[in-house]
Design a protein around this motif. Structure first.
Motif, PDB file in Angstrom:
ATOM      1  N   ARG A  92       0.882  -1.168   0.000  1.00  0.00           N
ATOM      2  CA  ARG A  92       0.000   0.000   0.000  1.00  0.00           C
ATOM      3  C   ARG A  92       0.918   1.216   0.000  1.00  0.00           C
ATOM      4  O   ARG A  92       1.789   1.340   0.855  1.00  0.00           O
ATOM      5  CB  ARG A  92      -0.920  -0.037   1.211  1.00  0.00           C
ATOM      6  CG  ARG A  92      -1.737  -1.321   1.247  1.00  0.00           C
ATOM      7  CD  ARG A  92      -2.886  -1.282   2.214  1.00  0.00           C
ATOM      8  NE  ARG A  92      -3.488  -2.597   2.365  1.00  0.00           N
ATOM      9  CZ  ARG A  92      -4.330  -3.158   1.513  1.00  0.00           C
ATOM     10  NH1 ARG A  92      -4.683  -2.503   0.418  1.00  0.00           N
ATOM     11  NH2 ARG A  92      -4.827  -4.359   1.730  1.00  0.00           N
ATOM     12  N   GLN A  97      -5.305   8.460  -1.536  1.00  0.00           N
ATOM     13  CA  GLN A  97      -6.334   8.018  -0.599  1.00  0.00           C
ATOM     14  C   GLN A  97      -7.687   8.644  -0.937  1.00  0.00           C
ATOM     15  O   GLN A  97      -7.778   9.839  -1.229  1.00  0.00           O
ATOM     16  CB  GLN A  97      -5.969   8.387   0.842  1.00  0.00           C
ATOM     17  CG  GLN A  97      -4.805   7.599   1.400  1.00  0.00           C
ATOM     18  CD  GLN A  97      -3.476   8.321   1.285  1.00  0.00           C
ATOM     19  OE1 GLN A  97      -3.333   9.211   0.450  1.00  0.00           O
ATOM     20  NE2 GLN A  97      -2.515   7.950   2.098  1.00  0.00           N
ATOM     21  N   SER A 180     -12.342  12.392  -1.408  1.00  0.00           N
ATOM     22  CA  SER A 180     -11.149  12.508  -0.565  1.00  0.00           C
ATOM     23  C   SER A 180     -11.362  13.500   0.567  1.00  0.00           C
ATOM     24  O   SER A 180     -10.891  13.288   1.680  1.00  0.00           O
ATOM     25  CB  SER A 180      -9.926  12.914  -1.403  1.00  0.00           C
ATOM     26  OG  SER A 180     -10.208  14.066  -2.159  1.00  0.00           O
ATOM     27  N   SER A 200     -12.301   2.115   1.943  1.00  0.00           N
ATOM     28  CA  SER A 200     -11.201   3.092   1.927  1.00  0.00           C
ATOM     29  C   SER A 200     -10.175   2.629   0.902  1.00  0.00           C
ATOM     30  O   SER A 200      -9.737   1.481   0.946  1.00  0.00           O
ATOM     31  CB  SER A 200     -10.559   3.201   3.313  1.00  0.00           C
ATOM     32  OG  SER A 200     -11.417   3.862   4.202  1.00  0.00           O
ATOM     33  N   GLN A 202      -6.604   3.426  -1.654  1.00  0.00           N
ATOM     34  CA  GLN A 202      -5.366   4.164  -1.895  1.00  0.00           C
ATOM     35  C   GLN A 202      -4.611   3.471  -3.021  1.00  0.00           C
ATOM     36  O   GLN A 202      -4.948   2.345  -3.414  1.00  0.00           O
ATOM     37  CB  GLN A 202      -4.507   4.230  -0.633  1.00  0.00           C
ATOM     38  CG  GLN A 202      -3.963   2.895  -0.151  1.00  0.00           C
ATOM     39  CD  GLN A 202      -3.016   3.066   1.019  1.00  0.00           C
ATOM     40  OE1 GLN A 202      -1.915   3.569   0.865  1.00  0.00           O
ATOM     41  NE2 GLN A 202      -3.450   2.649   2.203  1.00  0.00           N
TER      42      GLN A 202
END
Length: 231
Positions: A92, A97, A180, A200, A202
């Motif tokens: 990650r 994000q 965001s 969520s 990213q």
């Protein structure tokens, strides 16, 4: 052969990906003009850079046409059924994000949770004769989320443009979209349900489970992951 690395072909995701690899001693660059989708890798031999749209990368990983790919985990989970069987998370990356959320009009003062939405959807259908419409680009993720939370009386409407504007334009009553900061939602008089976080996301480096590697490629892959401090 070579280890094929797929990276977003434009915008902030491409720039941040280049910076992320650069900070680890591997320089990625575009070869030629912005209209060309070839790239160059310096700092390690045997790695080929392929520039693709972020939305194409999940499919290319699943098909095994690229060995590694950078894209949002929202896109991987939306586009690949049983995504864990197709790809594995390598890293990650700490940028890009955003949250996939469910939002309704701010004027719906009595609707603050999924249970409230379920009740409102049933009342809406009784009053109007058709199901409450939720505009989204993320049909799989939204459908699974609503099913898990017991919301049934709705219809998903495909939105490939500005999803936040669909409520104002009266083509949907609610939306599920990536945000965001929430600023665009608020500007369009929408509010996120208190329990409306679907996912969520990213930027994430994925490895294809089905991509073929010969002995030389396996050596390159191991060296690359070591350089990236991911072995």
């Amino acid at each position: 052969m070579s280890v094929k690395l797929g990276v977003p072909s434009k915008g902030r995701l491409m720039e941040k990906t280049f910076q992320w690899f650069g900070a680890r001693g591997i320089t990625l660059s575009r070869a030629g003009s912005e209209r060309e989708y070839a790239g160059q890798v310096d700092g390690i031999d045997g790695v080929e850079l392929i520039l693709l749209s972020a939305g194409e990368i999940p499919r290319e990983l699943a098909a095994g046409r690229i060995h590694l790919g950078v894209t949002g985990n929202d896109l991987v989970q939306e586009k690949l059924s049983g995504w864990n069987a197709c790809v594995e998370v390598v890293a990650r990356m700490g940028f890009g994000q955003a949250d996939l959320v469910l939002a309704v009009p701010s004027a719906w003062v009595d609707v603050g949770t999924l249970d409230d939405l379920d009740a409102a959807a049933a009342a809406f259908r009784q009053a109007h004769g058709f199901r409450l419409r939720i505009a989204t680009k993320y049909h799989r993720l939204v459908r699974e989320f609503l099913r898990e939370n017991g919301v049934a009386d709705y219809a998903l409407v495909d939105s490939q443009g500005a999803t936040e504007g669909t409520v104002k334009n009266e083509t949907a009553e609610a939306i599920a979209d990536i945000t965001s900061s929430g600023d665009t939602l608020r500007a369009n008089h929408l509010k996120i349900l208190g329990d409306g976080l679907i996912l969520s996301s990213q930027a994430t480096l994925f490895r294809a489970r089905k991509a073929v590697l010969d002995d030389a490629d396996r050596t390159v892959m191991a060296r690359l992951l070591q350089r990236l401090q991911l072995d």
